[in-house]
Design a protein around this motif. Sequence first.
Motif, mmCIF file in Angstrom:
data_model
loop_
_atom_site.group_PDB
_atom_site.id
_atom_site.type_symbol
_atom_site.label_atom_id
_atom_site.label_comp_id
_atom_site.label_asym_id
_atom_site.label_seq_id
_atom_site.Cartn_x
_atom_site.Cartn_y
_atom_site.Cartn_z
ATOM 1 N N GLY A 180 0.823 -1.214 0.000
ATOM 2 C CA GLY A 180 0.000 0.000 0.000
ATOM 3 C C GLY A 180 0.848 1.251 0.000
ATOM 4 O O GLY A 180 0.520 2.235 -0.682
ATOM 5 N N ASN A 181 1.932 1.235 0.746
ATOM 6 C CA ASN A 181 2.848 2.377 0.747
ATOM 7 C C ASN A 181 3.489 2.553 -0.625
ATOM 8 O O ASN A 181 3.640 3.679 -1.110
ATOM 9 C CB ASN A 181 3.942 2.194 1.798
ATOM 10 C CG ASN A 181 3.472 2.508 3.201
ATOM 11 O OD1 ASN A 181 2.304 2.767 3.434
ATOM 12 N ND2 ASN A 181 4.393 2.456 4.136
ATOM 13 N N ALA A 182 3.869 1.454 -1.276
ATOM 14 C CA ALA A 182 4.482 1.530 -2.606
ATOM 15 C C ALA A 182 3.499 2.137 -3.609
ATOM 16 O O ALA A 182 3.881 2.981 -4.423
ATOM 17 C CB ALA A 182 4.932 0.142 -3.066
ATOM 18 N N GLU A 183 2.244 1.745 -3.535
ATOM 19 C CA GLU A 183 1.227 2.298 -4.431
ATOM 20 C C GLU A 183 1.025 3.789 -4.168
ATOM 21 O O GLU A 183 0.941 4.580 -5.100
ATOM 22 C CB GLU A 183 -0.094 1.551 -4.271
ATOM 23 C CG GLU A 183 -1.234 2.125 -5.078
ATOM 24 C CD GLU A 183 -1.060 2.029 -6.589
ATOM 25 O OE1 GLU A 183 -1.810 2.713 -7.315
ATOM 26 O OE2 GLU A 183 -0.159 1.305 -7.062
ATOM 27 N N PHE A 184 0.960 4.166 -2.885
ATOM 28 C CA PHE A 184 0.795 5.594 -2.580
ATOM 29 C C PHE A 184 1.985 6.395 -3.097
ATOM 30 O O PHE A 184 1.808 7.486 -3.644
ATOM 31 C CB PHE A 184 0.590 5.841 -1.086
ATOM 32 C CG PHE A 184 0.374 7.294 -0.786
ATOM 33 C CD1 PHE A 184 -0.868 7.872 -1.004
ATOM 34 C CD2 PHE A 184 1.412 8.105 -0.353
ATOM 35 C CE1 PHE A 184 -1.078 9.232 -0.776
ATOM 36 C CE2 PHE A 184 1.217 9.466 -0.118
ATOM 37 C CZ PHE A 184 -0.029 10.016 -0.341
ATOM 38 N N ALA A 185 3.186 5.872 -2.958
ATOM 39 C CA ALA A 185 4.376 6.578 -3.444
ATOM 40 C C ALA A 185 4.273 6.822 -4.950
ATOM 41 O O ALA A 185 4.585 7.917 -5.429
ATOM 42 C CB ALA A 185 5.644 5.794 -3.111
ATOM 43 N N ARG A 186 3.812 5.818 -5.703
ATOM 44 C CA ARG A 186 3.648 5.994 -7.157
ATOM 45 C C ARG A 186 2.607 7.078 -7.473
ATOM 46 O O ARG A 186 2.813 7.918 -8.346
ATOM 47 C CB ARG A 186 3.237 4.671 -7.808
ATOM 48 C CG ARG A 186 4.385 3.695 -7.994
ATOM 49 C CD ARG A 186 3.989 2.509 -8.850
ATOM 50 N NE ARG A 186 2.993 1.648 -8.236
ATOM 51 C CZ ARG A 186 3.244 0.705 -7.325
ATOM 52 N NH1 ARG A 186 4.482 0.495 -6.924
ATOM 53 N NH2 ARG A 186 2.275 -0.031 -6.837
ATOM 54 N N ILE A 187 1.494 7.039 -6.752
ATOM 55 C CA ILE A 187 0.437 8.035 -6.964
ATOM 56 C C ILE A 187 0.965 9.429 -6.648
ATOM 57 O O ILE A 187 0.783 10.376 -7.421
ATOM 58 C CB ILE A 187 -0.799 7.700 -6.098
ATOM 59 C CG1 ILE A 187 -1.458 6.400 -6.596
ATOM 60 C CG2 ILE A 187 -1.795 8.854 -6.081
ATOM 61 C CD1 ILE A 187 -2.466 5.813 -5.618
ATOM 62 N N TRP A 188 1.623 9.569 -5.501
ATOM 63 C CA TRP A 188 2.107 10.873 -5.051
ATOM 64 C C TRP A 188 3.149 11.437 -6.018
ATOM 65 O O TRP A 188 3.111 12.617 -6.376
ATOM 66 C CB TRP A 188 2.677 10.765 -3.636
ATOM 67 C CG TRP A 188 2.878 12.098 -3.005
ATOM 68 C CD1 TRP A 188 1.951 12.846 -2.350
ATOM 69 C CD2 TRP A 188 4.088 12.866 -2.988
ATOM 70 N NE1 TRP A 188 2.503 14.029 -1.931
ATOM 71 C CE2 TRP A 188 3.811 14.067 -2.306
ATOM 72 C CE3 TRP A 188 5.369 12.655 -3.479
ATOM 73 C CZ2 TRP A 188 4.774 15.047 -2.096
ATOM 74 C CZ3 TRP A 188 6.329 13.636 -3.279
ATOM 75 C CH2 TRP A 188 6.026 14.821 -2.587
ATOM 76 N N GLN A 189 4.066 10.601 -6.453
ATOM 77 C CA GLN A 189 5.110 11.063 -7.367
ATOM 78 C C GLN A 189 4.545 11.482 -8.716
ATOM 79 O O GLN A 189 5.101 12.354 -9.389
ATOM 80 C CB GLN A 189 6.162 9.968 -7.562
ATOM 81 C CG GLN A 189 6.992 9.739 -6.325
ATOM 82 C CD GLN A 189 7.919 8.546 -6.453
ATOM 83 O OE1 GLN A 189 8.342 8.185 -7.548
ATOM 84 N NE2 GLN A 189 8.235 7.927 -5.329
ATOM 85 N N GLY A 190 3.423 10.902 -9.124
ATOM 86 C CA GLY A 190 2.818 11.226 -10.401
ATOM 87 C C GLY A 190 1.989 12.498 -10.407
ATOM 88 O O GLY A 190 1.551 12.951 -11.467
#
Length: 186
Positions: A71-81
Amino acid sequence: MSKLIYTFLASLDGYIADESGDFGWAYPGEEVLDFLNVSERDVGTYLYGRTMYELMAGWETDPDYAAASPGNAEFARIWQGADKVVFSHTLETVSTKRTRIERSFDPELVRAIKASAGHDLGISGADVAASAWRADVIDECQVYVAPMLVGGGKRMFPEGIRQPLELLDERRFGNGMVFLRYAVKR
């Protein structure tokens, strides 16, 4: 037009951090992160104050944030985008991509971003959100209420704001956290 959404994890008594500045008690867990990530995919721009930006920048600058869980990895991708706008008098440079600094909170700038954006905007940080509440530019409020009373600290909502809201959604999670989504009634 895109919506400006104020999202935060808070204690039941309305604090985003306790008196010592700790907010570890609000860690959402994977079930809540999965739910949060679905709604965050619709956010194309984040608005922050300096303190919140510096905290959130770790989602791009510190690989340990994303490595902590799926879940943290997915949030990081969303946030960076997403694009980021930081309202700060003191921040000289940014450490993340897709980020710009504005020296003061300008409600007209926020309205212009909302009008031209293809996705919703998120706002986080109690101080910058207080300015947005007072300028009447917030359209929706999403609160993840942690099963915790902290008794004092940094409040989620500014003093003196009186605003009718309309409940749009609610959800309970296995860890005792509750999600509440409200539209701002105008």
